[in-house]
Design a protein around this motif. Structure first.
Motif, PDB file in Angstrom:
ATOM      1  N   LYS A  42     -37.804   0.447 -42.083  1.00  0.00           N
ATOM      2  CA  LYS A  42     -37.010  -0.458 -42.922  1.00  0.00           C
ATOM      3  C   LYS A  42     -35.794   0.262 -43.494  1.00  0.00           C
ATOM      4  O   LYS A  42     -34.694  -0.307 -43.550  1.00  0.00           O
ATOM      5  CB  LYS A  42     -37.881  -1.003 -44.057  1.00  0.00           C
ATOM      6  CG  LYS A  42     -38.921  -2.033 -43.601  1.00  0.00           C
ATOM      7  CD  LYS A  42     -39.808  -2.468 -44.756  1.00  0.00           C
ATOM      8  CE  LYS A  42     -40.899  -3.419 -44.274  1.00  0.00           C
ATOM      9  NZ  LYS A  42     -41.828  -3.781 -45.363  1.00  0.00           N
ATOM     10  N   GLU A  78     -31.731  -0.576 -42.843  1.00  0.00           N
ATOM     11  CA  GLU A  78     -30.793  -0.860 -43.934  1.00  0.00           C
ATOM     12  C   GLU A  78     -29.703   0.193 -44.034  1.00  0.00           C
ATOM     13  O   GLU A  78     -28.832   0.121 -44.903  1.00  0.00           O
ATOM     14  CB  GLU A  78     -31.564  -0.944 -45.261  1.00  0.00           C
ATOM     15  CG  GLU A  78     -32.481  -2.170 -45.324  1.00  0.00           C
ATOM     16  CD  GLU A  78     -33.402  -2.136 -46.537  1.00  0.00           C
ATOM     17  OE1 GLU A  78     -33.296  -1.162 -47.311  1.00  0.00           O
ATOM     18  OE2 GLU A  78     -34.203  -3.068 -46.697  1.00  0.00           O
ATOM     19  N   PRO A 103     -38.020  -9.508 -41.925  1.00  0.00           N
ATOM     20  CA  PRO A 103     -36.864  -9.632 -42.848  1.00  0.00           C
ATOM     21  C   PRO A 103     -35.836  -8.528 -42.654  1.00  0.00           C
ATOM     22  O   PRO A 103     -34.629  -8.781 -42.702  1.00  0.00           O
ATOM     23  CB  PRO A 103     -37.518  -9.553 -44.233  1.00  0.00           C
ATOM     24  CG  PRO A 103     -38.946  -9.932 -44.009  1.00  0.00           C
ATOM     25  CD  PRO A 103     -39.297  -9.429 -42.652  1.00  0.00           C
ATOM     26  N   ALA A 104     -36.311  -7.296 -42.413  1.00  0.00           N
ATOM     27  CA  ALA A 104     -35.371  -6.175 -42.257  1.00  0.00           C
ATOM     28  C   ALA A 104     -34.605  -6.292 -40.942  1.00  0.00           C
ATOM     29  O   ALA A 104     -33.415  -5.941 -40.870  1.00  0.00           O
ATOM     30  CB  ALA A 104     -36.129  -4.857 -42.317  1.00  0.00           C
ATOM     31  N   LYS A 156     -31.732  -9.217 -40.756  1.00  0.00           N
ATOM     32  CA  LYS A 156     -30.465  -8.927 -41.445  1.00  0.00           C
ATOM     33  C   LYS A 156     -29.418  -8.389 -40.482  1.00  0.00           C
ATOM     34  O   LYS A 156     -28.215  -8.523 -40.717  1.00  0.00           O
ATOM     35  CB  LYS A 156     -30.695  -7.899 -42.561  1.00  0.00           C
ATOM     36  CG  LYS A 156     -31.517  -8.410 -43.733  1.00  0.00           C
ATOM     37  CD  LYS A 156     -31.754  -7.287 -44.735  1.00  0.00           C
ATOM     38  CE  LYS A 156     -32.672  -7.729 -45.864  1.00  0.00           C
ATOM     39  NZ  LYS A 156     -32.986  -6.614 -46.782  1.00  0.00           N
ATOM     40  N   ASN A 157     -29.865  -7.761 -39.413  1.00  0.00           N
ATOM     41  CA  ASN A 157     -28.940  -7.125 -38.472  1.00  0.00           C
ATOM     42  C   ASN A 157     -28.541  -8.041 -37.320  1.00  0.00           C
ATOM     43  O   ASN A 157     -27.957  -7.578 -36.347  1.00  0.00           O
ATOM     44  CB  ASN A 157     -29.592  -5.857 -37.895  1.00  0.00           C
ATOM     45  CG  ASN A 157     -29.794  -4.789 -38.947  1.00  0.00           C
ATOM     46  OD1 ASN A 157     -28.864  -4.129 -39.370  1.00  0.00           O
ATOM     47  ND2 ASN A 157     -31.040  -4.629 -39.373  1.00  0.00           N
ATOM     48  N   SER A 206     -24.884  -7.976 -36.477  1.00  0.00           N
ATOM     49  CA  SER A 206     -24.287  -6.658 -36.247  1.00  0.00           C
ATOM     50  C   SER A 206     -23.189  -6.735 -35.188  1.00  0.00           C
ATOM     51  O   SER A 206     -23.277  -7.483 -34.221  1.00  0.00           O
ATOM     52  CB  SER A 206     -25.376  -5.669 -35.807  1.00  0.00           C
ATOM     53  OG  SER A 206     -24.807  -4.446 -35.413  1.00  0.00           O
ATOM     54  N   SER A 217     -31.113 -17.750 -40.520  1.00  0.00           N
ATOM     55  CA  SER A 217     -30.078 -17.133 -39.675  1.00  0.00           C
ATOM     56  C   SER A 217     -29.591 -18.070 -38.579  1.00  0.00           C
ATOM     57  O   SER A 217     -28.954 -17.620 -37.621  1.00  0.00           O
ATOM     58  CB  SER A 217     -30.633 -15.857 -39.031  1.00  0.00           C
ATOM     59  OG  SER A 217     -31.111 -14.972 -39.992  1.00  0.00           O
ATOM     60  N   THR A 265     -25.966 -17.991 -37.634  1.00  0.00           N
ATOM     61  CA  THR A 265     -25.591 -16.808 -36.837  1.00  0.00           C
ATOM     62  C   THR A 265     -25.895 -17.038 -35.359  1.00  0.00           C
ATOM     63  O   THR A 265     -25.115 -16.671 -34.484  1.00  0.00           O
ATOM     64  CB  THR A 265     -26.363 -15.577 -37.336  1.00  0.00           C
ATOM     65  OG1 THR A 265     -26.192 -15.458 -38.744  1.00  0.00           O
ATOM     66  CG2 THR A 265     -25.869 -14.314 -36.649  1.00  0.00           C
TER      67      THR A 265
END
Length: 1084
Positions: free
Chosen positions: A49, A53, A82-83, A86-87, A90, A117, A120
Motif C-alpha cells: 500500500k 501511494e 482501494p490502494a 487510486k492509480n 496514472s 472510478s 475514469t
C-alpha cells in the motif's frame, strides 16, 4: 500436539523465503509461529500500500507487478483494491495496464469502489492505446450493477466501431456479460452482433460467434450473409474461436442443406408400393427418391475448409471438426477423422476420456471407421480405470468374425488384471462378444465356466451373472453348467451371483430335477442371514419347485414362506403373501391360482446385451450433454435435415451488393475525371514555368481542399477502391514502361545483373569473397543512383504527390464497367486490409506505387550440389523483379550446370510437396544439357507470405532429386514509393499490436545515410521514402502475396543509438525482418 506444532512451524519456515520475495522483513523471533504467518501477510500488504501511494512511478510499477504475481499464484489481494484503484488514472501506461488487469479480477467483488472510478473508465475508452481501451471496456463490463447498463451499452456500441480489431474483440466479449446482466437489452445487442459479424478480422470472428451463440442462437438469418466469410476465415481464427464457429456452423448446416446420407439406402426404404397408392403416385415418388444427390457448393466449402484443422495441435479443435464430419459429411467421407482422433489418444487422460467417449459412440454405428486402428485401443497397464473401461467398450464394439480370436486372447490378459472393476467389465465384454458373434458363443461360454474356479470372488461372481444371461439365449444343453454353478453356492458370497445361480436353478429346474430340491434345502437353512436380493430368489425357487415337484418340496416351501412372513423387509413379506395365495390353493384363492404354473414358468425373453453408449447417439458429439448422457443447461439440439433445401441465394447477397457498389464507385470516378484534369493541368503548367515555391504550395493546398471535400462526401469504400485502382494502374504503367525514370532504373539493374551473372561459376564457395566485394561496390553505386540529394528531397516530395494524384483518377486504361467484370475485382481485396479500411474516410488520397528495386543482390543459394545430383548442379537467386507468372508469386532465377562429361537429358520439375496454400509455376522442361554447359531459367513461387520451404523434385531422364527453395524474409517484399506524408499517415494506422521496435547501438561508420541505405536494401527488398530529417530514414514495401504494407523506420538518437521500428499487419514477418536487420545495423 507438540509434534503437530513442530511440523507446522517447519512448514512456516519453509514458506518464508517465498514470502520474503514479496514482503517486508519477517516478524520478530518472539512472535509465535502461527501468528507470525498472518502478521507477515498483513505487513506485506501494508508495504504494498505504501508503494502504491508513493510519488515514484517505479515503486508503483514494482508494487503492481508483485500484486499481479500474487493473483497469478492464487493468493487473495482483494484488500488492496482501494490502494490500487487510486492509480487507475496514472499517466504511466505500464502501471495503467497492470491496474486494469487487477480491476478485471476484483471489480465484480468490489463493485461499490469500482463505481467510484467509472468516469475514469469512460475516459479510458477514448485512450489512443488500444490495450487501454480494451481493458477499460473489460473492467466496465465486469462491474455487475444494473445501474450502469446504459453506460455499458454505449461503450459496447462505440467499441464495436473501433479501428482496432482487438478492441472490437473485447466488445464481443462484453456483449455476453451485458446480456447476462440485463436480458432486456437483447434487441440492441443483436444489432451490434449483426454489425460485428460483418467484421473481416480473424481476431473478432470467434468472439462474435460466441456472443451470437449466447444471445440469439436461433437467429440463423444473421449467418446467411457471413457464412462463406466465416468458412474462409476459419483456418486463421484463434483455436477456441475455431471450436465455437465449427459448432455453430454444424447447426447451420443441418438447417440449410439436404442430407448427404440419402444416397445410402433410402431408395430401398421407399421402393415398395403402399397399399392405397396408385401406380402413377408410386412411380412419381420413386423418381423423386432416385434423383442423384449433388452436394451444395457451400456445404462442400465448409467440409473443405475444416479438413486442414484435423492437424491442429488443439484437441478441442480436432474434436469439433470430427463431430462436424460425423453430423454433416457424407458417410463415405466421415472416415477421415478417425486417424486424427486416434492421434489424440497420446494426450493426457482427461483428453483421452472425452475422445474415447465419442469414439465409443461412433464405433457403434460405423465400425469400419476405427477397425484399422484396433491396436490403438489395447489397454495399457498405466491407464486409469475410466480409460481402460472405455477402451474395452470400443474393442467390444469393433469385434467381428475376423478379429474376435485376437480380441479374446487380449481379454484373457485383462481378466487377470489387479484392477477388479476392470476385470469384471472384461467378463461382461466377453459375454457381449458371445451374444453378438454366434461363432464364438460356445468358446466364450467355456471360458467363462473356467473362470468359475478362479480364486477371486468378484471375477467368479461376474462370470456367474454373464453365464446366466448367455444360458437364457440357448438353454437346451447346458444342464452340466447349471450343476457346476449350483456347487459354487457354498463358496460365493456376492449377492448378485448367488441370486443368479438360484434364478437359473429355478428357471431350468426340470433339467436338474435332483439338484434343485437340494439347493432349496441349503438355502432354507441360511434364509434369515441372506441378502434381500437372495431371499427374493429363494422364494421364487420354492414357488417353482412347489409347482413342478411338490412331492419333495411342499413342506420345504411352506417353511420358507413362514420365514418370509415374519421377515423385517416389507418387500419380502409382500412377496411371501403374494406367492402363498398364488400357489397354495384354498377357499379364498381366486381363479388366478389355476394359472400359477404358466405365470412362474413362462418362457422369458433372452436379455439383449447392448453398449451403454447406444442411447447417447441423439446428443451432439463433443458436447457436455453427450459426456453426461443427459441434457445440460444451454444445450442446443441438432435439427433434422430439411426435405427440401432452403433458397441458397440468401448467401449470395453480400457479393451482389458489393459488385453494385463497386460499379457505382467506378462510375462516379469516371464522371469526376475532367475536373481533376483541370487542376492537374494547372499544376503541370506551374511546374513547367518554374514558378516559385509559394505558388506551388498554394496550388497544393487548393488541391487538398478540393480532395478533402470530395472524400468527406464520399463513402469509405470509395477511398479503398481508389487505392486499389491506383495499385492496378501503377502495375499497368510499369508493365508498359511509360515512365522514363522506371526505364532508366531498370536498365541499371539489368546491366549490373547481366555483367554479374554471365559466369555462374563465380558464385561458388571458392570465389565467395570476390562476389561479396563486387556486390558491395554495385550496391553502393545503385543506392547512390537511386538516393535523392538532400536539396532535392523537398522538391521531389512536392512534385511526386500531384503527379500521382493525376493518375489515380485517370481511368482511360479501364474498359467500360459491367457487373460480371467487377465481381473479381472485389475478391482481389485482402480481407485484413479491407477490414482495416472499413469505416475510414481519408482526408486526402494516399499514393502508394510499386517501384523497381533499389538494389538486386547477386547472392546465390545452392539448390542441388553436383555430387548429390550426379553431376547436375543447380543454384538459385532472387531477382527482385515482378513475377511474370502471377502477381502473388516471387520470381526465382535457377541456373542448371552440367559438370559431367556426358549429356544430361529431360531436366524438369517432378512431384511437388508444397505446404497448404503455396503455389509454384515450374520452368519449362529442358530437353538436353551438353557437358560443361549452363542454362538459366525462371520460376514463380507463391510463398503465401511465409518462409516455409517449397519442396519439389528436380528430375532428369534417369534420376530424381529432392530439393527445396527457402526464401529469405526480405525477398517476400516488393518496394513501394510514397511521400513522407503518406508514410506517416499509413504508419499512424499501423500502431499498437501492429508495431514492432527495438533499440540498437550503431557504429559511427554506419550512421551515415548512404551506409544505412546500403545495408538495409541488401537485406530486404525495400523502397526508399524521401525524408526531410537527416536522422530519420524511412523505407516502405508491401508483401508479395497479400499486399500488406511494411513500413521500416530508422531513427538515429544521441549517443550512437538508433531505434528500429517496423509497422505492418503481418506482425510475424515484421518481427523476423527486424531480427535480421538488427545485427546488420549494429555491427561495425
Amino acid at each position: 500436539m507438540s509434534t503437530n506444532n513442530v511440523g507446522y512451524n517447519e512448514q512456516v519456515g519453509d514458506a518464508q523465503p517465498e514470502v520474503g520475495q514479496e514482503a517486508a522483513p519477517t516478524t520478530a523471533p518472539s512472535t509465535p509461529a502461527g501468528f507470525g504467518l498472518f502478521s507477515s501477510d498483513t505487513k506485506k500488504n501494508e508495504d504494498l500500500k505504501q508503494m502504491l501511494e508513493s510519488s515514484k512511478d517505479s515503486a508503483k510499477l514494482d508494487a503492481m507487478k508483485r500484486i499481479v504475481g500474487m493473483i497469478a499464484r492464487g493468493k487473495n489481494a482483494s484488500e488492496l483494491f482501494p490502494a490500487v484503484v487510486k492509480n487507475v488514472a496514472s499517466k504511466n501506461i505500464e502501471i495503467k495496464k497492470l491496474v486494469y488487469v487487477y480491476l478485471m479480477r476484483y471489480a465484480e467483488e468490489q463493485q461499490d469502489l469500482a463505481l467510484l472510478s467509472i468516469s475514469t473508465f469512460q475516459r479510458a475508452l477514448k485512450d489512443p492505446n488500444q490495450l487501454i481501451r480494451a481493458s477499460a471496456l473489460r473492467v466496465l463490463s465486469s462491474i455487475r450493477v444494473p445501474i450502469i447498463v446504459p453506460i455499458m451499452m454505449l461503450a459496447i456500441k462505440e467499441a464495436s466501431a473501433d479501428l482496432s480489431p482487438y478492441v472490437r474483440k473485447n466488445a464481443a466479449h462484453a456483449i455476453q456479460k451485458l446480456y447476462s446482466l440485463d436480458p432486456e437489452q437483447k434487441e440492441m445487442l443483436i444489432e451490434v452482433i449483426e454489425k460485428l459479424l460483418k467484421d473481416k478480422s480473424t481476431l473478432v470472428a470467434g468472439s462474435v460467434v460466441m456472443a451470437f451463440e449466447e444471445v440469439c442462437p436461433d437467429r440463423i438469418d444473421l449467418i446467411h450473409k457471413n457464412y462463406r466469410k466465416l468458412c474462409n476465415l476459419l483456418v486463421d481464427v484463434e483455436e477456441w474461436g475455431q471450436v465455437v464457429i465449427i459448432h455453430m456452423l454444424t447447426r447451420y448446416t443441418r438447417t440449410q442443406f439436404v442430407s448427404p446420407w440419402k444416397e445410402d439406402g433410402v431408395q430401398e426404404e421407399y421402393s415398395e408400393k403402399n397399399f392405397y397408392e396408385t401406380d402413377d403416385e408410386h412411380q412419381e415418388r420413386n423418381q423423386k427418391v432416385n434423383k442423384s444427390y449433388s452436394m451444395d457448393p457451400d456445404h462442400r466449402l465448409l467440409l473443405r475448409n475444416t479438413k486442414p484443422l484435423l492437424q491442429s495441435r488443439n484437441a478441442a479443435v480436432v474434436m469439433a471438426v470430427a463431430q462436424l464430419y460425423w453430423h454433416v459429411a457424407p458417410i463415405s467421407e466421415a472416415g477421415v477423422v478417425a486417424k486424427s482422433l486416434v492421434r489424440l489418444l497420446r494426450s493426457n487422460r482427461e483428453v483421452q476420456y472425452i475422445v474415447l467417449q465419442n469414439i465409443a459412440t461412433m464405433s457403434i454405428q460405423r465400425k469400419g471407421m476405427f477397425e484399422p486402428y484396433l491396436k490403438s485401443f489395447y489397454v495399457r497397464s498405466t491407464d486409469p480405470t475410466m480409460i481402460k473401461t472405455l477402451k474395452l467398450e470400443i474393442l467390444t464394439s469393433l469385434a467381428n468374425e475376423a478379429n474376435i480370436s485376437t480380441l479374446l486372447r487380449e481379454f484373457q490378459t485383462y481378466v487377470k488384471s489387479q484392477d477388479k472393476q476392470f476385470a469384471a467389465a472384461t467378463i461382461q465384454a466377453i459375454g457381449r462378444c458371445a451374444t453378438n458373434i454366434s461363432e464364438v458363443t460356445d468358446t466364450c461360454l467355456n471360458g467363462l465356466v473356467c473362470l468359475l474356479s478362479n480364486r477371486d470372488e468378484i471375477v467368479v461372481a461376474e462370470s456367474v451373472v454373464v453365464i446366466k444371461k448367455l444360458l437364457q439365449t440357448q438353454p437346451a444343453h447346458h444342464g452340466e453348467i447349471i450343476k457346476r454353478m449350483a456347487k459354487l453356492l457354498d463358496s460365493i458370497t456376492v449377492p448378485v451371483a448367488r441370486s443368479s445361480i438360484l434364478w437359473l436353478t429355478g428357471e431350468y429346474c426340470e433339467r436338474v430335477p435332483k439338484i434343485a430340491p437340494d439347493v432349496l434345502r441349503k438355502m432354507a437353512k441360511s434364509f434369515t442371514a441372506e441378502d434381500d436380493l437372495v431371499k427374493l430368489q429363494i422364494l421364487n425357487l420354492g414357488a417353482k419347485l412347489y409347482l413342478t415337484n411338490s412331492k419333495q418340496t411342499k413342506l420345504l416351501t411352506q417353511y420358507i414362506l413362514n420365514l418370509g412372513k415374519y421377515d423385517q423387509s416389507y418387500d419380502i413379506r409382500d412377496r411371501t403373501r403374494f406367492i402363498r395365495q398364488l400357489i397354495v390353493p384354498n377357499e379364498k384363492s381366486g381363479a388366478l391360482s389355476k394359472y400359477a404354473k404358466k405365470i412362474f414358468l413362462a418362457q422369458k425373453p433372452a436379455p439383449v446385451l447392448e453398449s451403454p453408449f447406444k442411447d447417447r447417439e441423439h446428443f451432439q458429439l463433443g458436447t457436455l450433454s453427450h459426456t453426461l448422457n443427459m441434457k445440460a443447461n444451454g444445450y442446443l439440439e441438432l435439427s433434422n435435415w430439411p426435405e427440401i433445401a432452403p433458397d441458397p441465394s440468401v448467401r449470395n447477397v453480400e457479393v451482389i451488393e458489393s459488385a453494385k457498389e463497386w460499379t457505382s464507385i467506378l462510375g462516379k470516378a469516371k464522371k469526376e475525371k475532367p475536373v481533376e484534369k483541370f487542376y492537374s493541368g494547372s499544376e503541370d503548367e506551374s511546374d513547367d514555368s518554374s514558378s516559385s515555391s509559394d505558388s506551388a504550395s498554394e496550388s497544393d493546398s487548393e488541391q487538398e481542399k478540393k480532395e478533402g471535400g470530395e472524400s468527406s462526401s464520399a463513402d469509405s469504400s470509395v477511398s479503398s477502391s481508389s487505392e486499389d485502382e491506383s495499385k492496378r494502374q501503377s502495375k499497368s504503367r510499369r508493365d508498359s514502361g511509360d515512365t522514363e525514370e522506371n526505364k532508366m532504373k531498370s536498365k541499371k539493374v539489368l546491366s549490373s545483373s547481366n555483367s554479374e551473372y554471365s559466369s555462374p561459376e563465380e558464385s561458388s564457395s571458392d570465389s565467395s569473397s570476390e562476389t561479396d566485394s563486387e556486390s558491395g561496390s554495385e550496391l553502393k553505386k545503385s543506392v547512390s543512383a537511386c538516393l535523392p540529394s538532400k536539396k532535392e528531397d523537398k522538391n521531389l516530395q512536392e512534385k511526386r504527390a500531384p503527379a500521382k494524384e493525376v493518375s489515380l483518377l485517370d481511368l482511360d486504361d479501364f474498359n467500360p464497367v459491367s457487373a460480371p467484370e467487377t465481381v473479381p475485382s472485389v475478391t482481389l481485396l485482402c480481407p485484413t486490409s479491407a477490414a482495416d479500411l472499413e469505416g475510414l474516410s481519408l482526408s486526402s488520397t494516399s499514393v502508394i506505387d510499386v517501384s523497381t528495386p533499389v538494389f538486386v543482390p547477386m547472392k546465390t543459394h545452392e539448390l542441388l550440389h553436383r555430387m548429390s545430383g550426379k553431376g547436375l548442379a543447380a543454384y538459385y537467386h532472387f531477382s527482385r523483379q515482378p513475377c511474370i507468372y502471377g502477381d502473388k508469386m516471387v520470381s526465382v532465377q535457377v541456373t542448371l550446370s552440367n559438370t559431367t562429361e556426358q549429356k544430361i537429358e529431360n531436366i524438369h520439375v517432378g512431384d511437388k510437396k508444397l505446404p497448404s496454400g503455396m503455389r509454384m509455376h515450374m520452368f519449362n522442361s529442358i530437353e538436353s544439357l551438353e557437358s560443361g554447359e549452363s542454362v538459366t531459367t525462371s520460376m514463380g513461387i507463391d510463398f503465401c507470405d511465409s518462409t516455409q520451404a517449397a519442396n519439389f523434385q528436380l528430375c532428369t531422364k534417369d534420376d530424381q532429386f529432392n530439393v527445396n527453395i527457402q526464401p529469405p524474409i526480405g525477398e517476400l517484399l516488393l518496394p513501394v514509393t510514397m511521400s513522407e506524408k503518406d508514410f506517416e499517415r499509413e504508419k499512424g494506422r499501423l500502431t499498437g499490436m501492429n508495431e514492432t521496435s527495438t533499440t540498437v547501438t550503431v557504429a559511427p561508420q554506419n550512421s551515415t545515410r548512404l551506409i544505412i541505405l546500403q545495408k538495409v536494401v541488401n537485406i530486404a527488398n525495400l523502397g526508399v521514402v524521401p525524408s526531410g530529417d537527416d536522422n530519420i530514414h524511412r523505407f516502405a514495401a508491401k508483401t508479395v502475396h497479400s499486399g500488406s504494407l511494411m513500413l521500416f523506420t530508422v531513427e538515429l538518437k544521441e549517443g550512437s543509438t538508433a531505434r528500429l521500428i517496423i509497422n505492418t499487419e503481418k506482425t510475424v514477418i515484421g518481427s523476423i525482418l527486424l531480427r535480421e536487420l538488427k545485427p546488420v545495423l549494429s555491427q561495425g
